[in-house]
Design an enzyme around this catalytic site. Structure first.
Site, short mmCIF file in Angstrom:
data_model
loop_
_atom_site.label_atom_id
_atom_site.label_comp_id
_atom_site.label_asym_id
_atom_site.label_seq_id
_atom_site.Cartn_x
_atom_site.Cartn_y
_atom_site.Cartn_z
N ASP A 7 -20.13 -102.18 69.93
CA ASP A 7 -19.97 -102.77 71.21
C ASP A 7 -20.20 -104.12 70.53
O ASP A 7 -21.16 -104.36 70.95
CB ASP A 7 -19.80 -102.50 71.98
CG ASP A 7 -19.90 -103.15 73.91
OD1 ASP A 7 -18.98 -104.06 73.79
OD2 ASP A 7 -20.11 -103.04 74.62
N GLU A 68 -14.32 -103.77 68.59
CA GLU A 68 -13.91 -103.80 69.98
C GLU A 68 -13.61 -105.90 70.16
O GLU A 68 -14.03 -106.32 69.59
CB GLU A 68 -15.09 -104.32 71.21
CG GLU A 68 -13.70 -104.74 72.36
CD GLU A 68 -15.14 -104.09 74.00
OE1 GLU A 68 -14.74 -103.75 74.53
OE2 GLU A 68 -15.83 -105.04 74.24
N ASP A 141 -22.80 -100.93 77.45
CA ASP A 141 -23.20 -101.00 75.76
C ASP A 141 -22.65 -99.70 74.96
O ASP A 141 -22.22 -99.85 74.07
CB ASP A 141 -23.80 -101.72 74.91
CG ASP A 141 -23.86 -103.22 75.92
OD1 ASP A 141 -23.78 -104.32 75.90
OD2 ASP A 141 -25.17 -103.19 76.84
#
Length: 197
Positions: A7, A68, A141
């Protein structure tokens, strides 16, 4: 299949590593949030994130990396930081010959919860449930990185053979069941198109 999920972020970069079996059972290997202070020069922040990513790649030897995908936000600085960290991650993966996939937030939400518009709390709760954790990974996160890794493994992992009898549909989470149904529907609808050509 061992997947390392990222992430990306400059202040906080979540990294989650999971092992996923062909029956979609997932196990936590490690989860880390790499932090860099805004007062640090940009090149030093990227170096710190890159060094930690390389350490994790070499320590855990994932089969694949999932990141991501950058998406539009109002805050240009945030988008730039995400893009820069994504580039560092792509570079580290490419150096090791690792395949990389980019997944949008909605893809990750749909894979993990069965609902592409799920909120962060729903995603975090499902990550904890899928991995059999007593608590939700924090900060957010960390849970997001694990969700990205799970999404990639579930999308890319072959379904277990029906003849093996290894997977009981009653043991699947709602998200796993929804994903399996979507895969079957896609495969079924693809057959007539191929035959028609």
């Amino acid at each position: 299949m061992r997947v390392l999920g990222i992430d990306p972020g400059l202040t906080r970069c979540g990294v989650g590593i999971v092992d996923v079996r062909p029956d979609r059972t997932a196990t936590l290997v490690e989860v880390v949030v790499v932090r860099t202070p805004p007062t640090m020069p940009l090149e030093q922040r990227l170096l710190a994130v890159g060094d930690e990513l390389e350490r994790l790649f070499d320590a855990h030897r994932p089969a694949a990396v999932a990141i991501e995908r950058v998406f539009a936000q109002q805050n240009l600085n945030t988008v730039m930081g995400v893009a820069q960290v994504s580039g560092v991650a792509l570079h580290a993966a490419a150096k090791r010959g690792l395949p990389v996939a980019l997944h949008t937030p909605s893809e990750v939400k749909a894979a993990v919860t069965g609902y592409g518009s799920a909120d962060k709390r729903q995603v975090q709760a499902m990550v904890a449930r899928i991995l059999g954790l007593a608590e939700v990974p924090k900060p957010a996160d960390a849970a997001d990185a694990l969700a990205i890794a799970i999404c990639h493994a579930w999308r890319g992992a072959p379904a277990a053979p029906a003849s093996a009898g290894a997977v009981d549909a009653r043991s699947l989470t709602p998200a796993q069941a929804a994903w399996r149904a979507a895969e079957r529907s896609t495969r079924a609808s693809a057959v007539p198109r191929r035959l028609a050509k």
